[in-house]
Design a protein around this motif. Sequence first.
Motif, PDB file in Angstrom:
ATOM      1  N   ILE A   1       0.866  -1.187   0.000  1.00 22.31           N
ATOM      2  CA  ILE A   1       0.000   0.000   0.000  1.00 22.31           C
ATOM      3  C   ILE A   1       0.898   1.231   0.000  1.00 22.31           C
ATOM      4  CG2 ILE A   1      -1.820   1.247   1.203  1.00 22.31           C
ATOM      5  CD1 ILE A   1      -2.670  -1.353   2.515  1.00 22.31           C
ATOM      6  N   TYR A   2       0.567   2.192  -0.863  1.00 21.80           N
ATOM      7  CA  TYR A   2       1.338   3.430  -0.970  1.00 21.80           C
ATOM      8  C   TYR A   2       0.441   4.624  -0.652  1.00 21.80           C
ATOM      9  CZ  TYR A   2       4.936   0.652  -3.296  1.00 21.80           C
ATOM     10  OH  TYR A   2       5.892  -0.284  -3.590  1.00 21.80           O
ATOM     11  N   VAL A   3       1.016   5.588   0.076  1.00 25.97           N
ATOM     12  CA  VAL A   3       0.270   6.783   0.483  1.00 25.97           C
ATOM     13  C   VAL A   3       1.057   8.019   0.060  1.00 25.97           C
ATOM     14  CG1 VAL A   3      -0.767   8.051   2.408  1.00 25.97           C
ATOM     15  CG2 VAL A   3      -0.626   5.545   2.496  1.00 25.97           C
TER      16      VAL A   3
ATOM     17  N   ALA B   1      -8.356   2.072   3.134  1.00 20.20           N
ATOM     18  CA  ALA B   1      -9.327   3.150   3.351  1.00 20.20           C
ATOM     19  C   ALA B   1      -9.035   3.881   4.661  1.00 20.20           C
ATOM     20  CB  ALA B   1     -10.735   2.581   3.362  1.00 20.20           C
ATOM     21  N   ILE B   2      -8.646   3.131   5.683  1.00 19.52           N
ATOM     22  CA  ILE B   2      -8.291   3.747   6.971  1.00 19.52           C
ATOM     23  C   ILE B   2      -7.072   4.647   6.805  1.00 19.52           C
ATOM     24  CG2 ILE B   2      -7.372   3.263   9.272  1.00 19.52           C
ATOM     25  CD1 ILE B   2      -9.221   0.811   9.357  1.00 19.52           C
ATOM     26  N   LEU B   3      -6.098   4.193   6.005  1.00 16.44           N
ATOM     27  CA  LEU B   3      -4.903   5.012   5.747  1.00 16.44           C
ATOM     28  C   LEU B   3      -5.286   6.294   5.016  1.00 16.44           C
ATOM     29  CD1 LEU B   3      -2.339   2.259   4.715  1.00 16.44           C
ATOM     30  CD2 LEU B   3      -2.175   3.759   6.702  1.00 16.44           C
ATOM     31  N   ALA B   4      -6.208   6.191   4.054  1.00 12.20           N
ATOM     32  CA  ALA B   4      -6.664   7.379   3.333  1.00 12.20           C
ATOM     33  C   ALA B   4      -7.347   8.356   4.293  1.00 12.20           C
ATOM     34  CB  ALA B   4      -7.620   6.976   2.217  1.00 12.20           C
ATOM     35  N   ALA B   5      -8.129   7.817   5.228  1.00 10.88           N
ATOM     36  CA  ALA B   5      -8.816   8.667   6.208  1.00 10.88           C
ATOM     37  C   ALA B   5      -7.821   9.305   7.177  1.00 10.88           C
ATOM     38  CB  ALA B   5      -9.846   7.849   6.967  1.00 10.88           C
TER      39      ALA B   5
ATOM     40  N   LYS C   1      -9.024  13.212   9.757  1.00 12.89           N
ATOM     41  CA  LYS C   1      -8.318  12.157  10.496  1.00 12.89           C
ATOM     42  C   LYS C   1      -8.750  12.033  11.962  1.00 12.89           C
ATOM     43  CE  LYS C   1      -4.298  15.108  11.429  1.00 12.89           C
ATOM     44  NZ  LYS C   1      -2.856  15.248  11.196  1.00 12.89           N
ATOM     45  N   HIS C   2      -9.349  13.101  12.507  1.00 14.22           N
ATOM     46  CA  HIS C   2      -9.783  13.050  13.905  1.00 14.22           C
ATOM     47  C   HIS C   2     -11.246  12.630  14.047  1.00 14.22           C
ATOM     48  CE1 HIS C   2      -5.976  14.747  15.090  1.00 14.22           C
ATOM     49  NE2 HIS C   2      -6.181  15.840  14.380  1.00 14.22           N
ATOM     50  N   ASP C   3     -11.945  12.424  12.924  1.00 10.41           N
ATOM     51  CA  ASP C   3     -13.342  11.983  12.978  1.00 10.41           C
ATOM     52  C   ASP C   3     -13.412  10.474  13.223  1.00 10.41           C
ATOM     53  OD1 ASP C   3     -13.844  14.581  12.413  1.00 10.41           O
ATOM     54  OD2 ASP C   3     -14.493  14.272  10.338  1.00 10.41           O
ATOM     55  N   THR C   4     -14.601  10.006  13.535  1.00 11.19           N
ATOM     56  CA  THR C   4     -14.779   8.562  13.786  1.00 11.19           C
ATOM     57  C   THR C   4     -15.456   7.852  12.627  1.00 11.19           C
ATOM     58  OG1 THR C   4     -16.841   9.060  14.951  1.00 11.19           O
ATOM     59  CG2 THR C   4     -14.841   8.832  16.288  1.00 11.19           C
TER      60      THR C   4
ATOM     61  N   ILE D   1     -16.740   3.263   1.140  1.00 11.25           N
ATOM     62  CA  ILE D   1     -16.636   2.525   2.398  1.00 11.25           C
ATOM     63  C   ILE D   1     -16.518   3.528   3.536  1.00 11.25           C
ATOM     64  CG2 ILE D   1     -14.127   2.301   2.130  1.00 11.25           C
ATOM     65  CD1 ILE D   1     -14.271  -0.330   3.654  1.00 11.25           C
ATOM     66  N   LEU D   2     -17.173   3.258   4.644  1.00 10.48           N
ATOM     67  CA  LEU D   2     -17.144   4.128   5.815  1.00 10.48           C
ATOM     68  C   LEU D   2     -16.182   3.539   6.847  1.00 10.48           C
ATOM     69  CD1 LEU D   2     -18.676   6.762   6.582  1.00 10.48           C
ATOM     70  CD2 LEU D   2     -20.199   5.341   7.969  1.00 10.48           C
ATOM     71  N   VAL D   3     -15.166   4.309   7.252  1.00 17.69           N
ATOM     72  CA  VAL D   3     -14.149   3.776   8.162  1.00 17.69           C
ATOM     73  C   VAL D   3     -13.896   4.728   9.319  1.00 17.69           C
ATOM     74  CG1 VAL D   3     -12.971   2.438   6.372  1.00 17.69           C
ATOM     75  CG2 VAL D   3     -12.273   4.814   6.799  1.00 17.69           C
ATOM     76  N   ASN D   4     -13.251   4.190  10.350  1.00 15.88           N
ATOM     77  CA  ASN D   4     -12.839   4.962  11.524  1.00 15.88           C
ATOM     78  C   ASN D   4     -11.315   5.093  11.496  1.00 15.88           C
ATOM     79  OD1 ASN D   4     -12.298   6.119  13.979  1.00 15.88           O
ATOM     80  ND2 ASN D   4     -13.247   4.505  15.209  1.00 15.88           N
ATOM     81  N   PRO D   5     -10.770   6.304  11.278  1.00 19.15           N
ATOM     82  CA  PRO D   5      -9.305   6.479  11.213  1.00 19.15           C
ATOM     83  C   PRO D   5      -8.598   6.098  12.507  1.00 19.15           C
ATOM     84  CG  PRO D   5     -10.470   8.465  10.505  1.00 19.15           C
ATOM     85  CD  PRO D   5     -11.490   7.561  11.114  1.00 19.15           C
ATOM     86  N   GLN D   6      -9.340   6.039  13.614  1.00 16.48           N
ATOM     87  CA  GLN D   6      -8.723   5.738  14.908  1.00 16.48           C
ATOM     88  C   GLN D   6      -8.486   4.236  15.102  1.00 16.48           C
ATOM     89  OE1 GLN D   6      -7.942   8.533  16.284  1.00 16.48           O
ATOM     90  NE2 GLN D   6      -9.217   9.684  14.852  1.00 16.48           N
ATOM     91  N   GLU D   7      -9.013   3.405  14.203  1.00 17.20           N
ATOM     92  CA  GLU D   7      -8.835   1.947  14.368  1.00 17.20           C
ATOM     93  C   GLU D   7      -7.373   1.570  14.194  1.00 17.20           C
ATOM     94  OE1 GLU D   7     -11.340  -0.623  12.109  1.00 17.20           O
ATOM     95  OE2 GLU D   7     -13.167   0.507  12.554  1.00 17.20           O
TER      96      GLU D   7
END
Length: 580
Positions: free
Chosen positions: A477-479, A530-534, A540-543, A574-580
């Motif tokens: 995975i690349y960011v 998707a979490i990395l993108a978030a 990034k501070h949202d859930t 896709i809906l994700v939580n960046p804090q995971e």
Amino acid sequence: MSLDGFAIMALVDELNNQLTHIRIDKIHQPHKYEVILQMRSNKEKFSLLLSANPESSRIHSTQHRYINPQTAPMFCMLLRKYLSHGKITGVSQPGIERVVIIHIENNDEVGDLRSYELILEIMGRHSNLILIDKENKNILGCMKYITTAISRRREVLPGIPYETPPEQNKFNPFLLSENTFTEIFFNIQSPKALWKVFLEHVAGMSPQLIKEAIYRAHLSPSSQNWSRQDISSLWEVLQGFTQKAHHKNFEPIIVMDRGAPKFFSPFPLEQYEGLESRSFPSMNQATDYFFYEKQQIVKLQGAKHPIEKIVRQHFNRFVKKYTLQEEAFNHAQQDLSTQKLGELITANLYQISTGLESIEVIDYHDPQQKKISIAMNPNLSPIENAQRYFACYAKAKNTLTATEKLMSETKSEIDYLDGILVNIEGVQSLEELAEIKRELIKGNYIKKVSSKNKKNTEKLSKPSPPLHIRSENDWDIYVGKNNRQNDMLTFKLAEPHDLWFHTKDIPGSHVIIKIPHGKEVPYSTIKEAAILAARHSKAKHDTKVPVDYTLRKYVRKPKGAKPGFVLYDHHKNILVNPQE
């Protein structure tokens, strides 16, 4: 975080073994409060940093290069006079004090062998580097001059005898008995927190190491009540530290918090078991890494601030501009109704006379045929009033067309600058920040500073590589960490069949999953990307963050678009939580 007596003990032990019998080759002073001694032995080079900086006083060998001023400061010249080509005969620490003495022998101007001591006092804002003649103890030079106007207790000036720093009346933990240690905690005059009592009476230990001892004894640092059994447990932990130090059994570590160094210690810090702990082969390497990385963070924050300030000024200006355009657009929309007013006046010309301030006519556009009041200019004829309303309508229509285009352009600028602010916030190196600055210069957001030394801008503009992460299922995975990396990642590194990710309608990074031909990406890896993108976005501070993803072949860059801007279709969400 400053060095305590135990950390200095570990450093001195390593330096004494490494530097004894080695000659000083060069001496530099890259900073007002820092000196570098360069040594050479059997074609091997050593650099020793001595810092009396109030915020980061320390001593350690270093692998990093420091920029020296064109003209050496006076203190550096004095050190060169007495110590150049001198031989180090030892490195010592008086007791458990935060003082390091480098013992040096060198020939003077007439060839006689003389002995010197270079003394580093590591005492926060009172830190100092002092050179003395070992025979008569007179001060030959010092980094900071301390007069009676600064300190009534002790002068530090060239030509006067050197005096050791005033004693703190604390107990040396290596000479302390269990009975004395116990009595410390039961003879206090007023209630105090356990760690403060420890700090005020036992020498050589930082608050961090004291709290570690308390943690290992299963006690609370803030407790003001304790039993003899509690203090006995604390004594056993202290004995463990002193025995390890006595046998030179140090285990240097650095505690990392979100990738940045937070604490360092000659012993493991079990109280931070939830954070990453990195081990180092020597205390010198740990100390060098810790302070260098801390300085880089400070430099990066200092370099980020002026760039962020300029971008935010542009951002606020475009937001204000957009607000005004929106007001003009809304006003123009309201003026579109003037066409109907003009038509109603024209339809009723036969019954309208000149000089009226208002008229009341039937609204033929209303299904219920209600009457409507129309304001008139008494100085104009009825037909001129109708033409005035038609002119207002035409102006409103033209304003809507022009303003709609301007609003689109302004919104594009706002989104672009918002993304730049996200990139600046996530910058982790000066090189990445330089890329963003070059992009802003190219976009005329920052003025280019002319330089006599013109370099090849193409070489300077070469993007740094995107962040590469190996997923739990061993997928690459690349960011992208800025717009230039995003463009390189999406349009050069990624293949048409790779998966592309971006937060939905939110400024952020491009993320790519590299897909080998014939393989299907598991849902867990899609979610991870998707979490990395978030995480690398403004949200990034949202859930709950919506992330779009599609094949790279469905991502395109419009002609003339700004760096990082793309359009895409055939996407899923896709809906994700960046804090995971």
